[in-house]
Design an enzyme around this catalytic site. Structure first.
Site, PDB file in Angstrom:
ATOM      1  CB  SER A  26     -18.426  12.085  12.021  1.00 27.25           C
ATOM      2  OG  SER A  26     -19.441  11.811  12.903  1.00 27.25           O
ATOM      3  CB  SER A  47     -17.169 -11.022  14.910  1.00 29.50           C
ATOM      4  OG  SER A  47     -18.383 -10.795  14.767  1.00 29.50           O
ATOM      5  CG  ASP A  49     -22.828   1.458  10.626  1.00 29.96           C
ATOM      6  OD1 ASP A  49     -23.335   1.830  11.633  1.00 29.96           O
ATOM      7  OD2 ASP A  49     -22.515   2.045   9.809  1.00 29.96           O
ATOM      8  CD  GLU A  67     -16.590  -1.284   3.847  1.00 23.91           C
ATOM      9  OE1 GLU A  67     -16.687  -0.754   2.745  1.00 23.91           O
ATOM     10  OE2 GLU A  67     -16.474  -0.291   4.661  1.00 23.91           O
ATOM     11  CG  ASP A 114     -26.838   3.337   6.238  1.00 20.85           C
ATOM     12  OD1 ASP A 114     -27.177   3.423   4.883  1.00 20.85           O
ATOM     13  OD2 ASP A 114     -25.907   3.816   6.936  1.00 20.85           O
ATOM     14  CD  GLU A 120     -20.850   1.536   0.788  1.00 23.54           C
ATOM     15  OE1 GLU A 120     -21.784   1.054   0.711  1.00 23.54           O
ATOM     16  OE2 GLU A 120     -20.800   2.769   0.524  1.00 23.54           O
ATOM     17  CB  ALA A 141     -15.986  -9.148   8.953  1.00 24.77           C
ATOM     18  CB  SER A 149     -17.209   5.560  15.704  1.00 29.10           C
ATOM     19  OG  SER A 149     -17.737   5.409  14.808  1.00 29.10           O
ATOM     20  CE  LYS A 184     -19.358   2.001  15.451  1.00 29.77           C
ATOM     21  NZ  LYS A 184     -20.792   1.961  14.745  1.00 29.77           N
TER      22      LYS A 184
HETATM   23  N1  ADE Z   1     -15.067  -2.905   9.176  1.00 27.99           N
HETATM   24  C1  ADE Z   1     -15.977  -2.144   9.924  1.00 27.99           C
HETATM   25  N2  ADE Z   1     -16.372  -3.109  10.971  1.00 27.99           N
HETATM   26  C2  ADE Z   1     -15.480  -4.299  10.765  1.00 27.99           C
HETATM   27  C3  ADE Z   1     -15.490  -5.680  11.099  1.00 27.99           C
HETATM   28  N3  ADE Z   1     -16.244  -5.867  12.338  1.00 27.99           N
HETATM   29  N4  ADE Z   1     -14.450  -6.452  10.876  1.00 27.99           N
HETATM   30  C4  ADE Z   1     -13.877  -6.166   9.766  1.00 27.99           C
HETATM   31  N5  ADE Z   1     -13.976  -4.920   9.098  1.00 27.99           N
HETATM   32  C5  ADE Z   1     -14.791  -4.058   9.567  1.00 27.99           C
END
Ligand code: ADE
Length: 504
Positions: free
Chosen positions: A56, A124, A187, A130, A169, A173, A126, A58, A75
């Site tokens: 909401s 980093s 998260d 998810e 949490d 996801e 990823a 970010s 982020k």
């Molecule tokens: N989605 C949310 N955070 C992420 C991340 N650090 N790397 C890849 N996808 C993401």
């Protein structure tokens, strides 16, 4: 004048050392000991790419640093929105937690910076995204893959809890996969850092945290004083672990219902069932994690802590010290039939790509049951009707076929009852292949259209035996079982339609 938020944000520094809240009282290193901080990065140092996730106030955006070409997930938090939602505390805590964590199974915070309107966290990237879409894609994980990923999650929780951090949490996801398919938990917006004097490891929070399907019962209950207080401890993360292990194996989380309220009711009553085919040792493990009393959950301090959890028979053979150096098992579409795992001959490499597994030639064998001549030249399902013939067939279909109402005026080319499986769950469906092309599926009991298998150039059909066939689409493999044994006919009809649509 800088805002309060700006000042608080500046006070926190990213580094390997955790920041103590009371650090202003601690002795400061002299100038000679102080590390020279690299200059603060800024927005213009990066090329921003696709959005990886949205909240909401970010969003997480893929970004490449212009000078180094290094890739990050940044982020980006909107200050105004964050203040409006009163989330400053959580944002600062997320940053604090990420700074403390130093383990391969968590996203790493590399840098932060801000401008007038936004805060930026450089995390980093990823690369595989998810975990959740992979569960959806393959339906569920086999035992070996589940063991591997559960073990990685446990090692991550052990590290996090040893630092007094609770995630609150944890869910598929928030479990990301790096390029090498190892986990990276993310998260920490709901996380809590346990205070040193909290002997029971319990903190009080005023509002519900977490996601309904994975929330533990102690966060939903009213305590003795009749004041609504929700207690979160390390054990709440262990409950979520139980729900995740169940979901990896079964394909769906244990507590499911139409509304959050109904999910909560089920959690409080521990109302869930194991589908047929759920492995015995995993069942025992999940039963020891999904325990109403948080102090009786396997892995909590009162129950022998992490050594006891890691010693559970489900984890027999796991090399706990070297798991991060191992190659994770390939994610492969598979289903269970009569207690046996039936694997696809493809594995999931990336979302649109199913890579043939060179070790197996079953697919070839089944698909060469018909001669090449039959396959390429004689059409059985997709016929070139004249418009008069088609109109005649369609009016007959309208009169005689009760499924006509679901096919949007398209001519049905093949139909029949199949069991459509998702993880360990199966539903009886009427499958309808029509012009278009479309593959509709209908709930035959309630006569309701439930959905459509999406067609695309990349659709692939794979026969496994006379009853079982897989339809691979970019986001999901559909596992279909024809109890009458016409799986090969279905594959032929779908292949004919693919050929007609894309190669004509
Ligand atoms: N989605 C949310 N955070 C992420 C991340 N650090 N790397 C890849 N996808 C993401």
């Amino acid at each position: 004048m800088p805002s309060m938020l700006t000042l608080v944000f500046r006070k926190l520094k990213v580094g390997s050392k955790p920041q103590k809240e009371e650090s202003s009282m601690a002795p400061q290193p002299d100038a000679s000991q102080q590390r020279v901080q690299p200059p603060k990065k800024q927005r213009s140092d990066f090329e921003f790419g696709k959005i990886l996730g949205e909240g909401s106030y970010s969003e997480v955006v893929q970004a490449t640093e212009k000078t180094t070409r290094k890739e990050y997930a940044i982020k980006v938090l909107l200050k105004r929105q964050m203040i409006r939602e009163n989330k400053q505390k959580y944002v600062m805590r997320e940053r604090d937690v990420l700074t403390r964590l130093n383990h391969p199974f968590f996203v790493k915070l590399y840098f932060t910076f801000q401008d007038k309107d936004r805060l930026y966290f450089g995390l980093s990237l990823a690369k595989r995204g998810e975990l959740l879409p992979y569960i959806h894609k393959v339906g569920s994980f086999d035992e070996c893959t589940t063991r591997f990923y559960s073990a990685e999650i446990i090692l991550a929780l052990e590290h996090m809890h040893s630092l007094g951090i609770i995630h609150r949490d944890l869910k598929p996801e928030n479990i990301l996969l790096n390029e090498d398919w190892h986990i990276q938990i993310t998260d920490f917006g709901s996380a809590k850092i346990l205070e040193a004097d909290s002997s029971d490891g319990i903190v009080r929070a005023n509002s519900f945290v977490g996601t309904a399907q994975y929330v533990s019962p102690e966060l939903l209950t009213t305590n003795r004083t009749e004041r609504v207080e929700k207690s979160a401890s390390k054990c709440s993360d262990l409950w979520a672990l139980g729900a995740i292990i169940y979901q990896l194996l079964a394909g769906l989380p244990p507590f499911r219902a139409g509304t959050e309220y109904l999910i909560f009711q089920k959690i409080l009553k521990l109302e869930y069932v194991f589908p047929d085919g759920f492995p015995e040792k995993a069942r025992d493990l999940v039963q020891k994690l999904l325990v109403i009393d948080p102090k009786k959950r396997l892995g909590c301090d009162e129950c022998g802590g992490y050594p006891k959890l890691k010693a559970h028979p489900f984890f027999q053979g796991v090399d706990w010290d070297n798991i991060h150096k191992q190659t994770p098992p390939a994610l492969k579409p598979f289903t269970m039939l009569d207690g046996e795992e039936i694997h696809s001959d493809y594995y999931v490499d990336d979302f649109n790509i199913l890579t043939p597994n060179s070790l197996s030639d079953v697919f070839e064998k089944i698909n060469t049951n018909e001669t090449e001549n039959e396959k390429t030249h004689s059409k059985k399902y997709v016929l070139d009707h004249s418009s008069e013939e088609r109109a005649h067939l369609l009016s007959k279909q309208e009169k005689d076929v009760k499924w006509h109402q679901f096919v949007e005026g398209n001519l049905i080319l093949k139909m029949g009852l199949v069991d459509k499986r998702k993880g360990l769950f199966a539903r009886r469906r009427q499958l309808l292949l029509t012009e278009g092309p479309h593959l509709y599926y209908v709930d035959p009991e309630n006569m309701v259209l439930k959905g459509e298998i999406p067609w695309s150039r990349t659709l692939k059909v794979e026969a496994k035996n006379f009853k079982t066939f897989f339809v691979h689409t970019p986001n999901r493999t559909y596992y279909l079982i024809d109890p009458e044994g016409y799986a090969l006919e279905w594959c032929r009809a779908i292949d004919e339609m693919m050929h007609y649509t894309y190669q004509a």
